[in-house]
Design a protein around this motif. Structure first.
Motif, PDB file in Angstrom:
ATOM      1  N   SER A  43       0.811  -1.222   0.000  1.00 42.17           N
ATOM      2  CA  SER A  43       0.000   0.000   0.000  1.00 42.17           C
ATOM      3  C   SER A  43       0.843   1.270   0.000  1.00 42.17           C
ATOM      4  CB  SER A  43      -0.964   0.014   1.188  1.00 42.17           C
ATOM      5  OG  SER A  43      -0.248  -0.004   2.407  1.00 42.17           O
ATOM      6  N   ALA A  44       2.034   1.222   0.562  1.00 43.34           N
ATOM      7  CA  ALA A  44       2.813   2.452   0.711  1.00 43.34           C
ATOM      8  C   ALA A  44       3.963   2.592  -0.278  1.00 43.34           C
ATOM      9  CB  ALA A  44       3.364   2.542   2.136  1.00 43.34           C
ATOM     10  N   ASN A  45       4.519   1.492  -0.770  1.00 44.31           N
ATOM     11  CA  ASN A  45       5.754   1.619  -1.545  1.00 44.31           C
ATOM     12  C   ASN A  45       5.787   0.783  -2.819  1.00 44.31           C
ATOM     13  OD1 ASN A  45       8.385   2.609  -2.018  1.00 44.31           O
ATOM     14  ND2 ASN A  45       9.278   0.783  -1.136  1.00 44.31           N
ATOM     15  N   MET A  46       4.666   0.303  -3.305  1.00 40.06           N
ATOM     16  CA  MET A  46       4.685  -0.520  -4.508  1.00 40.06           C
ATOM     17  C   MET A  46       4.602   0.355  -5.752  1.00 40.06           C
ATOM     18  SD  MET A  46       2.518  -3.937  -5.429  1.00 40.06           S
ATOM     19  CE  MET A  46       0.955  -3.150  -5.763  1.00 40.06           C
ATOM     20  N   HIS A  47       5.476   0.097  -6.696  1.00 38.98           N
ATOM     21  CA  HIS A  47       5.495   0.848  -7.955  1.00 38.98           C
ATOM     22  C   HIS A  47       4.244   0.520  -8.760  1.00 38.98           C
ATOM     23  CE1 HIS A  47       6.841   2.408 -11.806  1.00 38.98           C
ATOM     24  NE2 HIS A  47       7.787   3.044 -11.140  1.00 38.98           N
ATOM     25  N   GLU A  48       3.701   1.522  -9.438  1.00 40.62           N
ATOM     26  CA  GLU A  48       2.449   1.344 -10.189  1.00 40.62           C
ATOM     27  C   GLU A  48       2.651   0.680 -11.546  1.00 40.62           C
ATOM     28  OE1 GLU A  48       3.629   4.734  -9.709  1.00 40.62           O
ATOM     29  OE2 GLU A  48       3.043   4.547  -7.627  1.00 40.62           O
ATOM     30  N   GLY A  49       3.864   0.717 -12.095  1.00 40.55           N
ATOM     31  CA  GLY A  49       4.088   0.255 -13.458  1.00 40.55           C
ATOM     32  C   GLY A  49       4.502  -1.193 -13.602  1.00 40.55           C
ATOM     33  N   LEU A  50       4.295  -1.990 -12.592  1.00 38.58           N
ATOM     34  CA  LEU A  50       4.738  -3.383 -12.622  1.00 38.58           C
ATOM     35  C   LEU A  50       3.855  -4.241 -13.520  1.00 38.58           C
ATOM     36  CD1 LEU A  50       5.358  -3.662  -8.790  1.00 38.58           C
ATOM     37  CD2 LEU A  50       7.119  -3.477 -10.568  1.00 38.58           C
ATOM     38  N   ASN A  51       4.473  -5.152 -14.219  1.00 40.61           N
ATOM     39  CA  ASN A  51       3.741  -6.062 -15.098  1.00 40.61           C
ATOM     40  C   ASN A  51       2.975  -7.097 -14.282  1.00 40.61           C
ATOM     41  OD1 ASN A  51       3.214  -7.203 -17.813  1.00 40.61           O
ATOM     42  ND2 ASN A  51       4.374  -8.931 -17.007  1.00 40.61           N
ATOM     43  N   SER A  52       3.656  -7.732 -13.350  1.00 40.69           N
ATOM     44  CA  SER A  52       3.003  -8.686 -12.470  1.00 40.69           C
ATOM     45  C   SER A  52       3.603  -8.561 -11.075  1.00 40.69           C
ATOM     46  CB  SER A  52       3.154 -10.123 -12.979  1.00 40.69           C
ATOM     47  OG  SER A  52       4.489 -10.558 -12.844  1.00 40.69           O
ATOM     48  N   VAL A  53       2.821  -8.940 -10.079  1.00 37.01           N
ATOM     49  CA  VAL A  53       3.241  -8.802  -8.685  1.00 37.01           C
ATOM     50  C   VAL A  53       2.938 -10.089  -7.942  1.00 37.01           C
ATOM     51  CG1 VAL A  53       2.939  -7.513  -6.543  1.00 37.01           C
ATOM     52  CG2 VAL A  53       2.768  -6.314  -8.738  1.00 37.01           C
ATOM     53  N   GLN A  54       3.948 -10.619  -7.282  1.00 36.37           N
ATOM     54  CA  GLN A  54       3.794 -11.765  -6.387  1.00 36.37           C
ATOM     55  C   GLN A  54       3.928 -11.210  -4.973  1.00 36.37           C
ATOM     56  OE1 GLN A  54       6.364 -15.115  -7.254  1.00 36.37           O
ATOM     57  NE2 GLN A  54       6.447 -15.685  -5.095  1.00 36.37           N
ATOM     58  N   ILE A  55       2.903 -11.338  -4.171  1.00 31.95           N
ATOM     59  CA  ILE A  55       2.902 -10.789  -2.813  1.00 31.95           C
ATOM     60  C   ILE A  55       3.174 -11.918  -1.816  1.00 31.95           C
ATOM     61  CG2 ILE A  55       1.543  -9.588  -1.059  1.00 31.95           C
ATOM     62  CD1 ILE A  55      -0.065  -8.361  -3.414  1.00 31.95           C
ATOM     63  N   GLU A  56       4.150 -11.683  -0.947  1.00 34.34           N
ATOM     64  CA  GLU A  56       4.522 -12.676   0.066  1.00 34.34           C
ATOM     65  C   GLU A  56       4.403 -12.065   1.452  1.00 34.34           C
ATOM     66  OE1 GLU A  56       4.805 -15.675  -0.573  1.00 34.34           O
ATOM     67  OE2 GLU A  56       5.345 -15.786  -2.685  1.00 34.34           O
ATOM     68  N   ASP A  57       4.215 -12.917   2.452  1.00 37.51           N
ATOM     69  CA  ASP A  57       4.068 -12.446   3.829  1.00 37.51           C
ATOM     70  C   ASP A  57       5.336 -12.603   4.663  1.00 37.51           C
ATOM     71  OD1 ASP A  57       3.961 -15.214   3.969  1.00 37.51           O
ATOM     72  OD2 ASP A  57       2.363 -15.245   5.467  1.00 37.51           O
ATOM     73  N   LYS A  58       6.331 -13.286   4.126  1.00 40.26           N
ATOM     74  CA  LYS A  58       7.590 -13.514   4.843  1.00 40.26           C
ATOM     75  C   LYS A  58       8.763 -13.200   3.925  1.00 40.26           C
ATOM     76  CE  LYS A  58       5.793 -15.677   8.522  1.00 40.26           C
ATOM     77  NZ  LYS A  58       4.932 -14.780   9.193  1.00 40.26           N
ATOM     78  N   MET A  59       9.839 -12.659   4.503  1.00 40.25           N
ATOM     79  CA  MET A  59      11.007 -12.285   3.711  1.00 40.25           C
ATOM     80  C   MET A  59      11.635 -13.493   3.013  1.00 40.25           C
ATOM     81  SD  MET A  59      12.946 -10.021   2.456  1.00 40.25           S
ATOM     82  CE  MET A  59      12.862  -8.480   3.328  1.00 40.25           C
ATOM     83  N   TYR A  60      11.714 -14.629   3.678  1.00 33.84           N
ATOM     84  CA  TYR A  60      12.337 -15.780   3.027  1.00 33.84           C
ATOM     85  C   TYR A  60      11.535 -16.215   1.801  1.00 33.84           C
ATOM     86  CZ  TYR A  60       9.074 -19.235   4.998  1.00 33.84           C
ATOM     87  OH  TYR A  60       7.958 -19.960   5.310  1.00 33.84           O
ATOM     88  N   LYS A  61      10.219 -16.050   1.827  1.00 33.91           N
ATOM     89  CA  LYS A  61       9.386 -16.387   0.668  1.00 33.91           C
ATOM     90  C   LYS A  61       9.624 -15.381  -0.455  1.00 33.91           C
ATOM     91  CE  LYS A  61       5.591 -18.496   3.257  1.00 33.91           C
ATOM     92  NZ  LYS A  61       4.155 -18.348   3.573  1.00 33.91           N
TER      93      LYS A  61
END
Length: 99
Positions: A43-61
């Protein structure tokens, strides 16, 4: 240059710093930028121009997603030592014969 070569850039999806600059440059050159981002940054720092986004809940993922998507890796200075952690993890995968 990545976009001009028709290569895909995969990064952490941020819109600030060098990551944001690399994404902006690729998007402006009509390149493809995919991201693997932590859910807390969407919500605060994701770039708007991305082709696809994979969202993860843990840094290792997130790291695993970046490693699986990558064919080559570039570490740039910035953030709070995240690039050192990610570069070290890639190095260890190579040393262990995993990648």
């Amino acid at each position: 240059l990545i976009a001009e070569k028709k290569w895909r850039q995969v990064n952490g999806g941020g819109k600030t710093g060098l990551m944001g600059a690399a994404t902006r440059g690729a998007v402006e050159a009509h390149g493809v930028v995919d991201a693997v981002i932590l859910d807390i940054f969407t919500s605060a720092n994701m770039h708007e121009g991305l082709n696809s986004v994979q969202i993860e809940d843990k840094m290792y993922k997130r790291k695993l997603g970046l490693f699986e998507a990558g064919d080559a890796f570039i570490a740039l200075p910035g953030g709070e030592n995240g690039e050192l952690s990610e570069a070290d993890a890639v190095y260890m995968l190579i040393e262990d014969g995993v990648w």
